[in-house]
Design a protein around this motif. Structure first.
Motif, PDB file in Angstrom:
ATOM      1  N   LEU A  97     -15.080  13.336 -18.568  1.00  0.00           N
ATOM      2  CA  LEU A  97     -13.848  13.142 -19.457  1.00  0.00           C
ATOM      3  C   LEU A  97     -14.269  11.919 -20.113  1.00  0.00           C
ATOM      4  CD1 LEU A  97     -10.650  14.665 -17.553  1.00  0.00           C
ATOM      5  CD2 LEU A  97     -12.246  15.868 -19.246  1.00  0.00           C
TER       6      LEU A  97
ATOM      7  N   MET B  77      -3.849   8.162 -19.578  1.00  0.00           N
ATOM      8  CA  MET B  77      -2.824   9.119 -19.952  1.00  0.00           C
ATOM      9  C   MET B  77      -2.770   9.970 -18.789  1.00  0.00           C
ATOM     10  SD  MET B  77      -4.343   9.558 -23.704  1.00  0.00           S
ATOM     11  CE  MET B  77      -4.910   7.889 -24.562  1.00  0.00           C
ATOM     12  N   ILE B  78      -3.664  10.437 -18.065  1.00  0.00           N
ATOM     13  CA  ILE B  78      -3.801  11.247 -16.730  1.00  0.00           C
ATOM     14  C   ILE B  78      -2.970  10.295 -15.891  1.00  0.00           C
ATOM     15  CG2 ILE B  78      -5.112  12.125 -15.076  1.00  0.00           C
ATOM     16  CD1 ILE B  78      -7.513  12.263 -17.020  1.00  0.00           C
TER      17      ILE B  78
ATOM     18  N   TYR C 239      -0.129  15.125 -25.061  1.00  0.00           N
ATOM     19  CA  TYR C 239      -1.533  15.060 -24.899  1.00  0.00           C
ATOM     20  C   TYR C 239      -2.255  16.506 -25.037  1.00  0.00           C
ATOM     21  CZ  TYR C 239      -0.420  10.164 -23.745  1.00  0.00           C
ATOM     22  OH  TYR C 239       0.263   8.965 -23.505  1.00  0.00           O
ATOM     23  N   GLN C 240      -3.506  16.020 -25.222  1.00  0.00           N
ATOM     24  CA  GLN C 240      -4.252  17.294 -25.376  1.00  0.00           C
ATOM     25  C   GLN C 240      -4.398  18.077 -24.212  1.00  0.00           C
ATOM     26  OE1 GLN C 240      -5.685  18.059 -28.178  1.00  0.00           O
ATOM     27  NE2 GLN C 240      -6.128  16.423 -29.504  1.00  0.00           N
TER      28      GLN C 240
ATOM     29  N   PHE D  74      -9.086   8.595 -21.567  1.00  0.00           N
ATOM     30  CA  PHE D  74      -8.156   9.584 -21.286  1.00  0.00           C
ATOM     31  C   PHE D  74      -7.407   8.906 -19.674  1.00  0.00           C
ATOM     32  CE2 PHE D  74      -9.961  13.701 -23.049  1.00  0.00           C
ATOM     33  CZ  PHE D  74      -9.340  13.183 -24.427  1.00  0.00           C
TER      34      PHE D  74
ATOM     35  N   LEU E 279     -13.250  13.848 -13.391  1.00  0.00           N
ATOM     36  CA  LEU E 279     -12.995  12.717 -14.208  1.00  0.00           C
ATOM     37  C   LEU E 279     -14.303  12.177 -14.807  1.00  0.00           C
ATOM     38  CD1 LEU E 279     -10.462  10.556 -12.365  1.00  0.00           C
ATOM     39  CD2 LEU E 279     -10.079  12.646 -14.281  1.00  0.00           C
TER      40      LEU E 279
ATOM     41  N   ALA F  28      -4.930  16.191 -15.029  1.00  0.00           N
ATOM     42  CA  ALA F  28      -3.838  15.392 -14.098  1.00  0.00           C
ATOM     43  C   ALA F  28      -3.123  16.722 -13.158  1.00  0.00           C
ATOM     44  CB  ALA F  28      -2.697  15.202 -15.156  1.00  0.00           C
TER      45      ALA F  28
ATOM     46  N   SER G 195      -6.917  18.957 -22.284  1.00  0.00           N
ATOM     47  CA  SER G 195      -7.916  18.513 -21.338  1.00  0.00           C
ATOM     48  C   SER G 195      -7.392  17.359 -20.221  1.00  0.00           C
ATOM     49  CB  SER G 195      -9.303  17.899 -21.690  1.00  0.00           C
ATOM     50  OG  SER G 195      -8.951  17.129 -22.946  1.00  0.00           O
ATOM     51  N   ILE G 196      -6.391  16.604 -21.011  1.00  0.00           N
ATOM     52  CA  ILE G 196      -5.642  15.680 -20.053  1.00  0.00           C
ATOM     53  C   ILE G 196      -4.697  16.287 -19.200  1.00  0.00           C
ATOM     54  CG2 ILE G 196      -4.132  13.678 -20.499  1.00  0.00           C
ATOM     55  CD1 ILE G 196      -5.284  13.134 -23.488  1.00  0.00           C
TER      56      ILE G 196
ATOM     57  N   PHE H  19      -6.406  12.091 -29.197  1.00  0.00           N
ATOM     58  CA  PHE H  19      -5.367  12.422 -27.789  1.00  0.00           C
ATOM     59  C   PHE H  19      -4.252  13.215 -28.003  1.00  0.00           C
ATOM     60  CE2 PHE H  19      -7.364   7.958 -28.520  1.00  0.00           C
ATOM     61  CZ  PHE H  19      -8.166   8.039 -27.557  1.00  0.00           C
TER      62      PHE H  19
END
Length: 655
Positions: free
Chosen positions: A417, A424-425, A311-312, A421, A414, A319, A314-315, A149
């Motif tokens: 993913l 976090m998004i 966060y990474q 995640f 989503l 978002a 991709s997150i 993450f």
């Protein structure tokens, strides 16, 4: 000089475009002239796929609140507490047991551990993959690493904190004959959990088997999140606190127990933190838990957490797609995004699940009554929540258009993913609302407010639905008690400067001068080159080498570089230094695509050329480049006689 090509122009344009985003974050920032730590820094970028939409590009460009690269000073910042912990022969380590709570509790504990590792120069040993409480969405991969993450294996971070896995640690130090050898009676059990484990005593892969070894060979600090952990250079060196430092410690710690980091605590090879135990739980905000008596060091670590423990990509990409969709809908209603890419809608975090503080778990009608004055008419409200039954929100839906994460399942992709995640998004989307109302005592809400602070949003637009604490974020608390109930602005306001900040007012009164300086920030960044070409009090050393050089605008690899210096001479011979030290940011963080990406260390050894010195040098240059390109460890040959280099008869064998 060769003529500039079209590609050169494109590359230069890319650099300028990347630099065009301001480094000062809204009301959290201070004028660029008062932030020497930002010299050479750039706003980070995130790598996302399929970003042809111009409005989406704008949103994604504004999402990174961290710097990458950091400023020159942070890249090469040195600390007095590391001692010999980083030496090859006396390397020292930190291990820890993760917090057993939800993700944001785990994150808070991780931030503290990373700061301790960075401050002390110790190698951080990540725990084995394990199930994380409430992060069980991906049933195909129940055991997870924190690095799934947060990008803990970032090359720039690893210049500050060496990060390795449990298995790497055991192979390095726990083997038979190692400095921290695993006891024969528990060896099989320890190795069986070196890659993954569970927090269940009856399991064959019980994490406790590993922790027993750590307890046997390490020192366990008796410290918890309610303590005040103090780092002071004088105390570490066996001296007394200065009067100013003593006052700062008293003000910061108040009634909390004071624990000083000293040379005795630094001595053990292994420090093991039992952060998963109730008595030694590190449930605190790192910037409250730690007291660094030097404001430069204090702000350095606040920037370290901001710039690396995010966060990474991709997150953030997912978002960003949601934020863009909401803002496009909001724009049609007359709600525009602000200059930092936030707003166009407002947001809430409504915690409904396993929260032990019943007083803040209020019905939706009460949510509306307590927050109705915050929202604007016809404004979209985005709700981050763990409530599955959306009819719960009907009292709010009667007055506002509500949007939830699930409304953007296809827009944000989503389905593709990691299910873990999603929360976090939600955090990122909620953090970009014009105004925000959250749940008091929730660390999820707390982190949303932290992100809002990192983005430079005013805390005067952050609220709680719990009326006794509704405007708690509007109050400056310079010395809060160690508490997880809310976040505090001391964690983000003015952290790019060199001083302790004493209130919102300082940031607010500077906003006028900051706006004026923003107009010249581009020129300031152009001047970075001139600043980085000299050390304070010394003459300028040009980075361009006569006819061998190029225009600075055509040499992005030189951003952040300095000409080398030659020391220990009776006269100044620095003009003889043709090399750069340090290199530019890009070279410092450069990653070879050919390097071994596996966990095992690989090596290069070689037999020196048997000719004269320059033949040997040429061969060595090839070997050195081969090692760097492949990521292998270079093994130097034993000292031996070198052809024609025999002048030193007392030392015939040379290295």
């Amino acid at each position: 000089l060769p003529p500039k090509t079209e590609k050169d122009s494109d590359d230069e344009a890319d650099i300028i475009q990347q630099d065009s985003r301001p480094l000062s974050r809204g009301v959290s920032g201070i004028p660029i002239s008062q932030t020497p730590a930002l010299i050479g820094a750039q706003r980070a970028s995130i790598q996302c796929e399929n970003t042809d939409n111009n409005s989406l590009k704008t949103v994604l460009d504004a999402l990174p609140y961290w710097n990458d690269p950091q400023g020159i000073r942070d890249v090469y910042f040195t600390l007095p507490f590391a001692s010999d912990a980083t030496s090859t022969t006396n390397k020292k380590y930190i291990t820890f047991e993760p917090d057993n709570g939800g993700w944001n509790n785990i994150r808070m504990s991780l931030e503290i551990i990373v700061v301790i590792a960075a401050a002390t120069g110790r190698t951080l040993v990540l725990p084995p993959n394990r199930p994380l409480y409430l992060l069980k969405g991906d049933t195909s991969s129940v055991e997870r690493s924190m690095a799934d993450f947060v990008p803990l294996h970032n090359a720039a971070l690893e210049m500050k904190v060496d990060v390795i896995t449990t298995r790497e640690f055991l192979e390095r130090e726990g083997r038979v004959g190692g400095r921290l050898e695993v006891n024969e009676n528990i060896r099989e059990g320890v190795w069986s959990v070196s890659e993954k484990c569970v927090h269940r005593a009856k399991s064959n892969i019980f994490c406790g088997k590993l922790y027993e070894h750590y307890q046997n060979v390490g020192y366990i600090p008796q410290i918890d999140g309610n303590n005040c952990f103090i780092f002071d250079k004088d105390v570490f060196e066996g001296k007394n606190l200065t009067d100013d430092a003593k006052q700062h410690v008293e003000d910061s710690c108040s009634e909390r127990e004071k624990i000083f980091f000293n040379a005795t605590m630094q001595d053990p090879t292994l420090l093991h933190f039992q952060a998963g135990h109730r008595e030694t739980r590190l449930l605190a905000h790192f910037y409250v838990f730690f007291v660094f008596t030097d404001p430069k060091v204090n702000n350095y670590f606040k920037r370290l957490v901001r710039d690396f423990l995010h966060y990474q990509d991709s997150i953030f990409c997912a978002a960003g797609r949601i934020i863009n969709a909401i803002q496009e809908e909001g724009q049609k209603r007359g709600f525009l995004a602000d200059s930092e890419g936030g707003g166009g809608y407002s947001s809430l975090h409504v915690r409904r699940g396993e929260l032990q503080y019943k007083a803040v778990k209020i019905p939706a009608q009460e949510w509306y009554q307590n927050t109705m004055d915050i929202w604007e008419q016809n404004e979209i409200l985005y709700i981050a929540t763990d409530e599955k039954n959306k009819t719960f929100f009907n009292p709010l839906a009667q007055h506002h258009t509500l949007r939830f994460l699930n409304d953007y399942w296809d827009v944000a992709g989503l389905e593709a993913l990691d299910p873990n995640f999603m929360g976090m998004i939600d955090t990122i989307v909620a953090s970009r609302g014009r105004a925000f109302a959250g749940t008091y005592f929730s660390t999820f809400t707390g982190y949303i407010n932290r992100l809002r602070g990192y983005y430079g949003m005013s805390m005067k637009q952050s609220y709680y639905s719990f009326l006794p604490k509704k405007e708690a974020m509007h109050v400056w608390e310079e010395h809060p008690k160690s508490s997880f109930s809310q976040e505090y602005a001391i964690g983000w306001v003015g952290i790019d400067g060199d001083e302790f900040v004493h209130g919102f007012e300082r940031s607010d009164e500077m906003s006028g001068s900051r706006e004026a300086e923003d107009k010249t920030e581009a020129q300031d960044k152009d001047a970075v080159v001139a600043v980085t070409e000299r050390r304070e009090g010394e003459e300028i050393n040009e980075l361009g080498r006569g006819v061998s050089g190029l225009l600075m605008s055509q040499t992005p690899a030189l951003l952040g570089a300095e000409r080398g210096n030659i020391f220990d001479c009776d006269i100044n011979v620095n003009n003889l230094a043709y090399w750069n030290d340090p290199q530019g940011f890009r070279d410092v963080n450069f990653q070879s695509p050919f390097a071994n990406m596996g966990n095992s260390t690989k090596y290069i050894s070689f037999e020196p050329d048997r000719g004269g010195w320059n033949n040997i040098r040429m061969s060595m240059e090839i070997i050195f480049n081969f090692a760097v390109a492949t990521g292998r460890t270079l093994v130097l040959p034993p000292d031996q006689p070198i052809y024609l280099l025999k002048a030193g008869k007392d030392k015939k064998e040379r290295g």
